[in-house]
Design a protein around this motif. Sequence first.
Motif, PDB file in Angstrom:
ATOM      1  N   UNK A  84       0.768  -1.238   0.000  1.00 25.84           N
ATOM      2  CA  UNK A  84       0.000   0.000   0.000  1.00 25.84           C
ATOM      3  C   UNK A  84       0.795   1.283   0.000  1.00 25.84           C
ATOM      4  N   UNK A  85       2.109   1.207   0.049  1.00 26.46           N
ATOM      5  CA  UNK A  85       2.903   2.441   0.011  1.00 26.46           C
ATOM      6  C   UNK A  85       2.887   3.003  -1.408  1.00 26.46           C
ATOM      7  N   UNK A  86       2.565   4.290  -1.570  1.00 22.11           N
ATOM      8  CA  UNK A  86       2.591   4.874  -2.910  1.00 22.11           C
ATOM      9  C   UNK A  86       4.026   5.038  -3.436  1.00 22.11           C
ATOM     10  N   UNK A  87       4.987   5.117  -2.507  1.00 16.05           N
ATOM     11  CA  UNK A  87       6.395   5.173  -2.878  1.00 16.05           C
ATOM     12  C   UNK A  87       7.208   4.656  -1.702  1.00 16.05           C
ATOM     13  N   UNK A  88       8.433   4.280  -1.993  1.00 16.01           N
ATOM     14  CA  UNK A  88       9.298   3.745  -0.948  1.00 16.01           C
ATOM     15  C   UNK A  88      10.743   4.115  -1.251  1.00 16.01           C
ATOM     16  N   UNK A  89      11.465   4.481  -0.210  1.00 16.92           N
ATOM     17  CA  UNK A  89      12.902   4.709  -0.302  1.00 16.92           C
ATOM     18  C   UNK A  89      13.583   3.638   0.536  1.00 16.92           C
ATOM     19  N   UNK A  90      14.838   3.368   0.228  1.00 18.39           N
ATOM     20  CA  UNK A  90      15.577   2.385   1.007  1.00 18.39           C
ATOM     21  C   UNK A  90      17.044   2.781   1.070  1.00 18.39           C
ATOM     22  N   UNK A  91      17.632   2.490   2.197  1.00 17.17           N
ATOM     23  CA  UNK A  91      19.069   2.631   2.375  1.00 17.17           C
ATOM     24  C   UNK A  91      19.620   1.230   2.532  1.00 17.17           C
ATOM     25  N   UNK A  92      20.659   0.921   1.758  1.00 20.49           N
ATOM     26  CA  UNK A  92      21.200  -0.427   1.739  1.00 20.49           C
ATOM     27  C   UNK A  92      22.709  -0.370   1.953  1.00 20.49           C
ATOM     28  N   UNK A  93      23.195  -1.247   2.821  1.00 22.96           N
ATOM     29  CA  UNK A  93      24.630  -1.435   3.015  1.00 22.96           C
ATOM     30  C   UNK A  93      24.943  -2.866   2.626  1.00 22.96           C
ATOM     31  N   UNK A  94      26.026  -3.049   1.896  1.00 20.28           N
ATOM     32  CA  UNK A  94      26.374  -4.373   1.394  1.00 20.28           C
ATOM     33  C   UNK A  94      27.799  -4.702   1.805  1.00 20.28           C
ATOM     34  N   UNK A  95      27.951  -5.883   2.379  1.00 20.96           N
ATOM     35  CA  UNK A  95      29.277  -6.432   2.635  1.00 20.96           C
ATOM     36  C   UNK A  95      29.430  -7.680   1.791  1.00 20.96           C
ATOM     37  N   UNK A  96      30.492  -7.755   1.015  1.00 18.35           N
ATOM     38  CA  UNK A  96      30.660  -8.879   0.097  1.00 18.35           C
ATOM     39  C   UNK A  96      32.117  -9.294   0.046  1.00 18.35           C
ATOM     40  N   UNK A  97      32.351 -10.569   0.208  1.00 16.94           N
ATOM     41  CA  UNK A  97      33.697 -11.120   0.134  1.00 16.94           C
ATOM     42  C   UNK A  97      33.623 -12.431  -0.646  1.00 16.94           C
ATOM     43  N   UNK A  98      33.783 -12.374  -1.982  1.00 18.24           N
ATOM     44  CA  UNK A  98      33.585 -13.564  -2.814  1.00 18.24           C
ATOM     45  C   UNK A  98      34.565 -14.700  -2.519  1.00 18.24           C
ATOM     46  N   UNK A  99      35.740 -14.356  -1.986  1.00 20.31           N
ATOM     47  CA  UNK A  99      36.742 -15.389  -1.716  1.00 20.31           C
ATOM     48  C   UNK A  99      37.027 -15.544  -0.235  1.00 20.31           C
TER      49      UNK A  99
END
Length: 100
Positions: free
Chosen positions: A69-84
Amino acid sequence: MKASVAIQVLPKADSDEEVCRIVDEVIAYIKSTGLTYFVGPCETAIEGDDYNQLMEIVKNCQLVAIKAGAPSVSAYVKIGYRPNGEVLSIEKKTKKFHEK
């Protein structure tokens, strides 16, 4: 575990209660993924081995908020990634603060 994300979903809504209702639906979706997650007061952390799966979850969080039901949405995202290697787990990051 190779990746972790923290997402803060901020739906546009007419009241705090409506914001909470929509965010609760997003958290229910995150729970349904079966991945390890931790709900904090400002964001939810999610961890897993599949980077693409986590990015799909981030995308779907927006869609769930709109469907709720939200007409719009904002988001803050933090990503930690270590493929090896391994990123620090939610438990390693927070356990000492939640022990009694």
